[in-house]
Design an enzyme around this catalytic site. Structure first.
Site, PDB file in Angstrom:
ATOM      1  N   CYS A 264     -18.214 149.874  79.712  1.00  0.00           N
ATOM      2  CA  CYS A 264     -16.874 149.211  80.439  1.00  0.00           C
ATOM      3  C   CYS A 264     -15.766 149.666  79.841  1.00  0.00           C
ATOM      4  CB  CYS A 264     -17.232 147.897  80.273  1.00  0.00           C
ATOM      5  SG  CYS A 264     -15.826 146.870  81.180  1.00  0.00           S
TER       6      CYS A 264
ATOM      7  N   ARG B  58     -10.720 144.554  92.252  1.00  0.00           N
ATOM      8  CA  ARG B  58     -11.445 145.117  91.284  1.00  0.00           C
ATOM      9  C   ARG B  58     -12.931 144.948  91.700  1.00  0.00           C
ATOM     10  NH1 ARG B  58      -9.619 144.193  86.090  1.00  0.00           N
ATOM     11  NH2 ARG B  58     -11.674 143.935  84.905  1.00  0.00           N
TER      12      ARG B  58
ATOM     13  N   HIS C 280     -21.765 146.115  82.235  1.00  0.00           N
ATOM     14  CA  HIS C 280     -21.187 145.471  80.957  1.00  0.00           C
ATOM     15  C   HIS C 280     -21.876 144.515  80.253  1.00  0.00           C
ATOM     16  CE1 HIS C 280     -18.645 142.158  83.189  1.00  0.00           C
ATOM     17  NE2 HIS C 280     -19.735 141.888  82.999  1.00  0.00           N
TER      18      HIS C 280
END
Lengths: 470, 245
Positions: B94, B128, B194
């Site tokens: 990430c 996002r 992540h």
């Protein structure tokens, strides 16, 4: 655009239509009565919250936090009722605009009491123009929904600096992300700010927990020095660089005794004197909720004695520590939704396992229901931030249910629970039945939010629990 | 045998429960009687690249990531570069992944990265990139399915000669356009999958352990098999979540 307030034939017709939808949706028995009318109303009249709020001549109180919103708002409601004030209140915990709109649509009252989702707070404050806002804590929660914690804290900071003076604030002194909002650039306390906090060093955690969300001073970026932490990053801290230390609380718990699931007793100190608080809800996190509610009650003009009396009789909010008998097994339901909240539940369970009940020797029986719906947060990474290690060695059997049951089971294995004590059954209904059948006499059920709704609907359909929107 | 792990900035770069990855590696080594050293290097601290076989860096909040980018250039870049050239395993997740490139964009500002791989992270209009992901990779021991969760505003583009970690089966990947996910150079792996990525992918975790141990053993050691019943069903379930969309 027409004048504000619930006037105008067009607006009244929209209200009537939305209300009718609510009673229809409840009669169909499918639930959803706590949000559907509000959703419809907002589609018909996007400014409905502001227009309906005009009728709340006594003003509104808003409660926001990552953890404890529903419980804290329920406590404030109880305190208001002891003095004969019955607020319009989104008591079922539906805390986005449509939940607030539904409450305004379906209830009558002089004043409002609303729990509001952290991310919705700025918008709801703008629409409700509240007299008091309670900001209790900010923990890492559903990061896929809210963005990152600091961005949320910045939004809150902008809101407080804009409204201080016209709106009162009750803030948690022990949460640096929240406490600092109550001070201006020169570190002077803003007008109308009340702080609450815990002052009993005995309750400190042995070390800072991993899920520690406030490491750096909001002002200068230096790491805070922590003298002690009570729940997650809530505690006694100072900034070694810029003097943004923990503010002195106006409402404080000075001596606390935790009694497992039975609740706690706390000595509280306020500007109006001291009192002993008997709280029937477990865990230090509920002491924080009670302090927030007490500080709010005092600001709302409820006397200390009345407020403390109301807190002693408060019932658990929907799904937060309820006990329901299922096939002779008492099933205690405790919502889990993020690391800090889950850690407190796990601490309480560990205390319960060592409190010498009849079957404590073998450990407790558990059901964990982990869903990944939007309201749960679709990202289940957080289970690796929660300290399930706390219950390793205290569990007899544990059944994992929900859409992400296998991942939950794996987390428990790596937390040090014996793999042979872990079972997986994704169906919540079959999982509950199996966990109940295998439990000795008591079962602790830890659902995430949508799993809680499923569990509650299931128990209601068997006549074991009231339907949640009632 | 010993696995010597170094966590970079564990206090700053841990936003999505990154400790799950380290715990997963630690337990799987312990169960096989492989020693496990767990060191950490925070702000201002350098490290000896020869002393660590597996370097982990996770994701952080904007403010932390910015502090780290700056500090890392000064205190750790050269050691990390030497470690990578000497076959150390690096897992960058990430935010840690974004830092590896030439630069990344935060708001309107371009923040210099470590320049350890040829990639660039920019902002583009649009939401996002969030959700469950399934990718397919090849780490030298047959096709490897990896499942996880991504949540990033930045879009990462690889240079023409740069190898991705894998191909996106479901989800967005590096930028939602070119079908690539992550990056790979020697034993350096960067990914947007992540937080606790390894618990969902025990085969990937074991492959990293194997590559890290090979660095000092000279050859890839055989890893003793473990009872991976729960690990396998967790992986299948995470992958199924991605396939459902």
């Amino acid at each position: 655009m027409s004048a504000p307030g619930a006037t105008g034939a067009g607006f009244r017709a929209k209200l009537a239509l939305a209300r009718a939808t609510g009673s229809l949706s409840r009669r169909s028995g499918r639930g959803g009565g706590t949000t559907l009318p509000g959703r419809l109303l907002l589609r018909l009249a996007p400014d409905a919250v502001a227009r309906l709020a005009v009728d709340l001549t006594g003003g509104s109180t808003i409660v926001s936090a990552t953890n404890g919103k529903t419980t804290t708002a329920g406590m404030i409601a109880a305190a208001l009722r002891t003095v004969g004030r019955d607020p319009v209140h989104n008591r079922a915990g539906s805390n986005m605009s449509w939940g607030v709109a539904t409450a305004l649509l379906e209830q009558r009252g002089r004043e409002g009491l609303f729990e509001v989702d952290e991310a919705w707070l700025p918008r709801m404050v703008a629409e409700l123009a509240p007299r008091l806002v309670v900001l209790a804590n900010l923990f890492r929660d559903q990061l896929d929904r809210y963005g990152e914690l600091e961005r949320l804290a910045d939004d809150w900071a902008a809101l407080v600096s804009e409204r201080a003076g016209s709106t009162g604030f009750v803030l948690n002194a022990d949460d640096p992300l929240v406490a600092d909002l109550g001070r201006d650039r020169e570190l002077r306390r803003r007008e109308g700010v009340t702080y609450f906090g815990i002052e009993d060093p005995e309750q400190a955690l042995p070390e800072l927990q991993h899920a520690h969300d406030a490491k750096h001073c909001r002002r200068c970026g230096s790491p805070y020095t922590y003298h002690r932490a009570f729940v997650g990053h809530l505690g006694h801290y100072e900034c070694p660089n810029c003097d943004a230390d923990r503010p002195a609380p106006d409402v404080a718990a000075t001596a606390i005794e935790l009694r497992g699931m039975d609740g706690s007793r706390a000595r509280v100190r306020t500007r109006e004197g001291e009192a002993t608080l008997e709280l029937p809800l477990p865990g230090l996190y509920n002491v924080y909720n009670a302090l927030a509610a007490l500080a709010a009650a005092l600001r709302l003009g409820i006397g200390l004695e009345h407020a403390v009396g109301a807190l002693a009789k408060v019932e658990a909010a929907f799904g937060r520590v309820e006990t329901i008998a299922v096939e002779g097994v008492s099933v205690s339901i405790l919502l889990i939704k993020n690391p800090a909240g889950a850690n407190e539940v796990l601490r309480t369970l560990r205390l319960e396992a060592t409190r010498g009940s009849a079957d404590a020797g073998d450990g407790i029986d558990l059901l964990i229901a982990l869903n990944d719906g939007i309201a749960d947060g679709r990202d289940i990474s957080w289970i690796w931030d929660a300290d399930f290690e706390l219950i390793a060695g205290y569990v007899r059997r544990i059944l994992c249910a929900g859409t992400r049951a296998p991942e939950m089971a794996l987390r428990l294995k790596y937390a040090g629970l014996a793999p042979e004590s872990i079972e997986v059954e994704p169906s919540i209904e079959r999982g509950l039945d199996r966990a109940v059948a295998e439990a000795e006499s008591r079962l602790f059920a830890l659902p995430t939010y949508t799993a809680l709704l499923e569990l509650r609907t299931l128990l209601a359909s068997r006549g074991l629990a009231a339907e949640f929107w009632r | 045998m010993r696995l010597r792990l170094l966590a970079l900035y564990p206090e700053q770069m841990n936003i999505y429960a990154d400790r799950g990855n380290i715990l997963f590696l630690q337990r799987r080594c312990q169960w096989r009687n492989i020693g496990f050293d767990h060191a950490a290097a925070g702000p201002g601290e350098g490290f000896d690249p020869a002393a660590h076989d597996l370097v982990y860096i996770g994701g952080g909040q904007d403010r932390d990531q910015r502090l780290v980018a700056d500090d890392m250039l000064r205190s750790k870049r050269d050691a990390l570069a030497a470690g990578i050239d000497d076959a150390a395993v690096v897992l960058a997740v990430c935010g840690g992944y974004q830092l590896l490139g030439h630069s990344y964009q935060l708001g309107d500002e371009r923040i210099p990265g470590l320049g350890l791989v040829d990639l660039e992270t920019v902002r583009e209009p649009g939401p996002r990139l969030i959700g469950n992901v399934a990718i397919e990779a090849e780490l030298g021991n047959g096709p490897l399915r990896i499942a996880g969760f991504e949540n990033h505003g930045g879009r990462t583009y690889l240079g023409d000669e740069t190898q991705p970690l894998g191909r996106v089966i479901r989800g967005h990947g590096n930028n939602g356009r070119d079908g690539f996910e992550g990056v790979r150079r020697l034993n350096l792996f960067g990914t947007y999958l992540h937080g606790p990525l390894l618990p969902k992918n025990a085969r990937l975790a074991d492959r990293l352990i194997q590559l890290a141990l090979a660095r000092r053993a000279g050859a890839e050691p055989e890893l003793a098999p473990l009872d991976d019943t729960l690990e396998a069903s967790a992986h299948e379930n995470a992958r199924a979540a991605a396939m459902r969309g």
